[in-house]
Write a protein that holds these residues in place. Sequence first.
Motif, PDB file in Angstrom:
ATOM      1  N   GLU A  87      23.896  81.245  -5.881  1.00  0.00           N
ATOM      2  CA  GLU A  87      24.633  81.511  -7.112  1.00  0.00           C
ATOM      3  C   GLU A  87      24.274  82.885  -7.673  1.00  0.00           C
ATOM      4  OE1 GLU A  87      27.445  81.097  -9.819  1.00  0.00           O
ATOM      5  OE2 GLU A  87      27.037  79.668  -8.184  1.00  0.00           O
ATOM      6  N   GLU A  88      23.019  83.274  -7.505  1.00  0.00           N
ATOM      7  CA  GLU A  88      22.590  84.603  -7.962  1.00  0.00           C
ATOM      8  C   GLU A  88      23.350  85.706  -7.237  1.00  0.00           C
ATOM      9  OE1 GLU A  88      18.538  87.390  -8.022  1.00  0.00           O
ATOM     10  OE2 GLU A  88      18.445  85.277  -7.387  1.00  0.00           O
ATOM     11  N   PHE A 135      36.345  86.977  -0.534  1.00  0.00           N
ATOM     12  CA  PHE A 135      35.197  87.414   0.273  1.00  0.00           C
ATOM     13  C   PHE A 135      34.140  86.312   0.347  1.00  0.00           C
ATOM     14  CE2 PHE A 135      31.024  89.508   0.600  1.00  0.00           C
ATOM     15  CZ  PHE A 135      31.197  90.203   1.777  1.00  0.00           C
ATOM     16  N   THR A 136      33.758  85.755  -0.792  1.00  0.00           N
ATOM     17  CA  THR A 136      32.716  84.723  -0.794  1.00  0.00           C
ATOM     18  C   THR A 136      33.191  83.437  -0.127  1.00  0.00           C
ATOM     19  OG1 THR A 136      33.404  84.095  -3.032  1.00  0.00           O
ATOM     20  CG2 THR A 136      31.565  85.624  -2.841  1.00  0.00           C
ATOM     21  N   GLU A 137      34.446  83.070  -0.340  1.00  0.00           N
ATOM     22  CA  GLU A 137      34.965  81.843   0.269  1.00  0.00           C
ATOM     23  C   GLU A 137      35.065  81.963   1.781  1.00  0.00           C
ATOM     24  OE1 GLU A 137      35.719  78.771  -1.065  1.00  0.00           O
ATOM     25  OE2 GLU A 137      34.593  79.650  -2.716  1.00  0.00           O
ATOM     26  N   SER A 138      35.211  83.178   2.289  1.00  0.00           N
ATOM     27  CA  SER A 138      35.326  83.361   3.744  1.00  0.00           C
ATOM     28  C   SER A 138      34.040  82.983   4.475  1.00  0.00           C
ATOM     29  CB  SER A 138      35.691  84.812   4.064  1.00  0.00           C
ATOM     30  OG  SER A 138      34.626  85.697   3.747  1.00  0.00           O
ATOM     31  N   PHE A 139      32.923  82.866   3.742  1.00  0.00           N
ATOM     32  CA  PHE A 139      31.647  82.508   4.364  1.00  0.00           C
ATOM     33  C   PHE A 139      31.333  81.022   4.217  1.00  0.00           C
ATOM     34  CE2 PHE A 139      31.339  87.027   3.607  1.00  0.00           C
ATOM     35  CZ  PHE A 139      30.797  87.490   4.794  1.00  0.00           C
ATOM     36  N   ARG A 140      32.262  80.266   3.642  1.00  0.00           N
ATOM     37  CA  ARG A 140      32.022  78.834   3.476  1.00  0.00           C
ATOM     38  C   ARG A 140      31.888  78.134   4.832  1.00  0.00           C
ATOM     39  NH1 ARG A 140      31.913  75.722  -0.772  1.00  0.00           N
ATOM     40  NH2 ARG A 140      32.730  77.361  -2.118  1.00  0.00           N
ATOM     41  N   ALA A 141      32.585  78.659   5.852  1.00  0.00           N
ATOM     42  CA  ALA A 141      32.502  78.045   7.185  1.00  0.00           C
ATOM     43  C   ALA A 141      31.102  78.136   7.775  1.00  0.00           C
ATOM     44  CB  ALA A 141      33.503  78.723   8.118  1.00  0.00           C
TER      45      ALA A 141
END
Length: 402
Positions: free
Chosen positions: A360-361, A344-350
Amino acid sequence: MTDISEDLSAVLVSDGSFGELLALAGLDPAHDLKGCDFSFVDFGKLVSQRIDLSHCNLFNADLRKVRGNLILNGAQCAGAKFPSGYDTHISKRRLRLRARFDLIKQAIVQAHRFQPQYQVAEQLRDGLDWDVPIVATYRSPAERHKIQVAIRKELSGFVTDQIDKMHPGSRTSLTARLIEVRSSSAITSTATRSRAVVDAVFFRSLLNSYTEAVVDISTKFGSRDQVVDRTSYGNPLSSNMFSRFGLVGNKNADVQGGRSAFARFIRQQTRNTFTVMFFNNTGLFSSDISREIERERVECYLVFLIDQNAMPEPVRHSKKSDVWPEYTYIKPRVLLNLHDISIFTESFRAFEKAGLFISEETRQELIGFYDRPAGEMKNFFINRLTAILSDRKYDPDKFTVI
């Protein structure tokens, strides 16, 4: 209708004020001036409640005496003169603000679409049974692609392993196959009125299907030849097999004849062969077809992948039914694991290239949703994004940190 650019050309070579010439040409400053070349033009004492000069070339244009709400989205303003106190950066800031808000809205849509990974392999291997077909569902075309790949991979390994376990070192000829029956027209609704209706819908999906061997293994005198990667197998499931029973578009269809034909087809595919059949994107059959298959004494693993909207409630909830036989339902996961949260979090790296970052929080707070429903995590994240949209002090020139 007169071309606007021709009207403007006539205006610009005439005498008179800019406002008078616009009125003469029938042009409305609120709508008709966008995208035009007004380089070196003196706008005079043009008065209008709204003057939209979006994407215009205003190089060295004189707008000092203009009165009205100037819209300059995408305009080239180098050298242009504006009314005293007018800030030409306002419209550009609005553009940046709109672009950033559009980005946040895209992030909200992406968060809405997230689903935990469908762990097919483990449930599939545990649920395989001669007597009870397995059914899995998909919620979108993208998810269907992922699930069908996982099913093929798991069943291919199962077929390959099974022949070695059942006949180690055998000197007789043996065959094991994974056969896929794939329909090009998905059943997207549940027909539960009667067994005849259920089977007619199932046969309709078969009329647009074809078969192929994903794995076809033969052993002879202890050696084994293996063919993988979608080897062609037989002919498509043609309408000849079922059309003679008038199963499509005919109220007097001999559905029982179709059931018998289908059971014979299964028997032919499994004769003297260890077989797993994967029905991809078809419907489900009724208890009457199940009884016909039992009558033919077929020993075969049957696996179905269907649209979630076509999943019958009795099958979904393992309830007894006169219409449906017993199926083993591979249920989608709802509770999150750490791998889901990471995806889920990696999908917003773009989004980072456009200035949208997850702090980070927030990442630590997302990890706190481990073993909780996916909907709770999505609502938490979407609420954070929505709060940014409602912040009047939001600065689009800075990075957005969620």
